[in-house]
Scaffold this motif. Structure first.
Motif, PDB file in Angstrom:
ATOM      1  N   ASN A   1       0.804  -1.228   0.000  1.00 25.78           N
ATOM      2  CA  ASN A   1       0.000   0.000   0.000  1.00 25.78           C
ATOM      3  C   ASN A   1       0.834   1.273   0.000  1.00 25.78           C
ATOM      4  O   ASN A   1       0.275   2.359  -0.060  1.00 25.78           O
ATOM      5  N   ASN A   2       2.146   1.128   0.097  1.00 28.51           N
ATOM      6  CA  ASN A   2       3.050   2.277   0.125  1.00 28.51           C
ATOM      7  C   ASN A   2       2.599   3.309   1.155  1.00 28.51           C
ATOM      8  O   ASN A   2       2.600   4.511   0.900  1.00 28.51           O
ATOM      9  N   ALA A   3       2.189   2.833   2.328  1.00 32.02           N
ATOM     10  CA  ALA A   3       1.742   3.724   3.397  1.00 32.02           C
ATOM     11  C   ALA A   3       2.857   4.696   3.752  1.00 32.02           C
ATOM     12  O   ALA A   3       4.034   4.328   3.787  1.00 32.02           O
TER      13      ALA A   3
ATOM     14  N   ILE B   1       1.317  -0.458  -8.014  1.00 38.99           N
ATOM     15  CA  ILE B   1       1.334   0.951  -8.427  1.00 38.99           C
ATOM     16  C   ILE B   1      -0.013   1.379  -8.990  1.00 38.99           C
ATOM     17  O   ILE B   1      -0.536   2.444  -8.643  1.00 38.99           O
ATOM     18  N   THR B   2      -0.590   0.577  -9.854  1.00 38.10           N
ATOM     19  CA  THR B   2      -1.896   0.900 -10.438  1.00 38.10           C
ATOM     20  C   THR B   2      -2.937   1.059  -9.339  1.00 38.10           C
ATOM     21  O   THR B   2      -3.763   1.981  -9.373  1.00 38.10           O
ATOM     22  N   ARG B   3      -2.910   0.195  -8.355  1.00 37.15           N
ATOM     23  CA  ARG B   3      -3.881   0.251  -7.260  1.00 37.15           C
ATOM     24  C   ARG B   3      -3.688   1.509  -6.421  1.00 37.15           C
ATOM     25  O   ARG B   3      -4.671   2.168  -6.047  1.00 37.15           O
ATOM     26  N   ILE B   4      -2.452   1.834  -6.118  1.00 39.10           N
ATOM     27  CA  ILE B   4      -2.145   3.023  -5.338  1.00 39.10           C
ATOM     28  C   ILE B   4      -2.644   4.278  -6.067  1.00 39.10           C
ATOM     29  O   ILE B   4      -3.197   5.195  -5.457  1.00 39.10           O
ATOM     30  N   ASN B   5      -2.455   4.290  -7.367  1.00 43.49           N
ATOM     31  CA  ASN B   5      -2.868   5.458  -8.165  1.00 43.49           C
ATOM     32  C   ASN B   5      -4.389   5.631  -8.213  1.00 43.49           C
ATOM     33  O   ASN B   5      -4.880   6.704  -8.566  1.00 43.49           O
ATOM     34  N   LYS B   6      -5.145   4.592  -7.865  1.00 46.85           N
ATOM     35  CA  LYS B   6      -6.606   4.675  -7.862  1.00 46.85           C
ATOM     36  C   LYS B   6      -7.171   5.124  -6.507  1.00 46.85           C
ATOM     37  O   LYS B   6      -8.383   5.300  -6.379  1.00 46.85           O
ATOM     38  N   ILE B   7      -6.319   5.315  -5.523  1.00 48.58           N
ATOM     39  CA  ILE B   7      -6.800   5.671  -4.186  1.00 48.58           C
ATOM     40  C   ILE B   7      -7.355   7.088  -4.102  1.00 48.58           C
ATOM     41  O   ILE B   7      -8.461   7.271  -3.578  1.00 48.58           O
ATOM     42  N   PRO B   8      -6.656   8.114  -4.573  1.00 52.06           N
ATOM     43  CA  PRO B   8      -7.193   9.480  -4.391  1.00 52.06           C
ATOM     44  C   PRO B   8      -8.569   9.640  -5.035  1.00 52.06           C
ATOM     45  O   PRO B   8      -8.838   9.123  -6.116  1.00 52.06           O
ATOM     46  N   LEU B   9      -9.423  10.380  -4.349  1.00 54.29           N
ATOM     47  CA  LEU B   9     -10.774  10.642  -4.824  1.00 54.29           C
ATOM     48  C   LEU B   9     -10.725  11.583  -6.015  1.00 54.29           C
ATOM     49  O   LEU B   9     -10.037  12.585  -6.006  1.00 54.29           O
TER      50      LEU B   9
END
Length: 144
Positions: free
Chosen positions: A99-101, A134-142
């Motif tokens: 999750n690259n927290a 990376i793709t998943r992390i990039n989808k987090i911001p609203l």
């Protein structure tokens, strides 16, 4: 390395021990948390930490409250923050790997101080795996 730390009344003792540990490793720590045990409102101590992480003023953040949930919910309102609630070393490692927290949230009422220090150490020693994450992390911001 520079780390911002914040805590409410449930995390004061934890904060002091974690700060001492980090400073012994030569890490600069900015303390935004309360130094008292009197009841306070956790968002007041979360916002400065989350803002510093969001703007890359610090490398990482550490937040501590009773359950870890309130601080995580507040911190995750910031676009560039990925605050992970961690209560074991293994969850802490996955929070960084997958999750690259950039903020660790520690539940003081459900972990011991030695566990918390171990989790902070794991958090700082674990690197983001990248790849498919990376793709998943990039989808987090609203999206607005």
């Amino acid at each position: 390395m520079k780390i911002a730390i914040g805590n409410d009344h449930a995390g004061t003792a934890y904060k002091f021990e974690i700060v001492s540990y980090l400073e012994s490793k030569g890490i600069k720590v900015i303390n935004y948390g309360t130094n008292e045990n009197d009841s306070v409102d956790y968002p007041d101590f979360v916002h400065p930490v989350a803002k510093d992480v969001d703007t890359s003023t610090v490398d990482y953040g550490i937040l501590i409250c009773g359950s870890g949930n309130g601080v995580a919910m507040t911190a995750n309102k910031y676009t560039n923050v990925r605050a992970g609630l961690c209560w074991t070393k293994e969850i802490t490692e996955l929070t960084r790997l997958h999750n690259n927290a950039n903020i660790i949230c520690i539940p003081a009422r459900f972990t011991s101080i030695p566990q918390a220090i171990e989790m902070v150490n794991t958090f700082l020693d674990t690197y983001f795996e990248g790849g498919r994450h990376i793709t998943r992390i990039n989808k987090i911001p609203l999206c607005s």
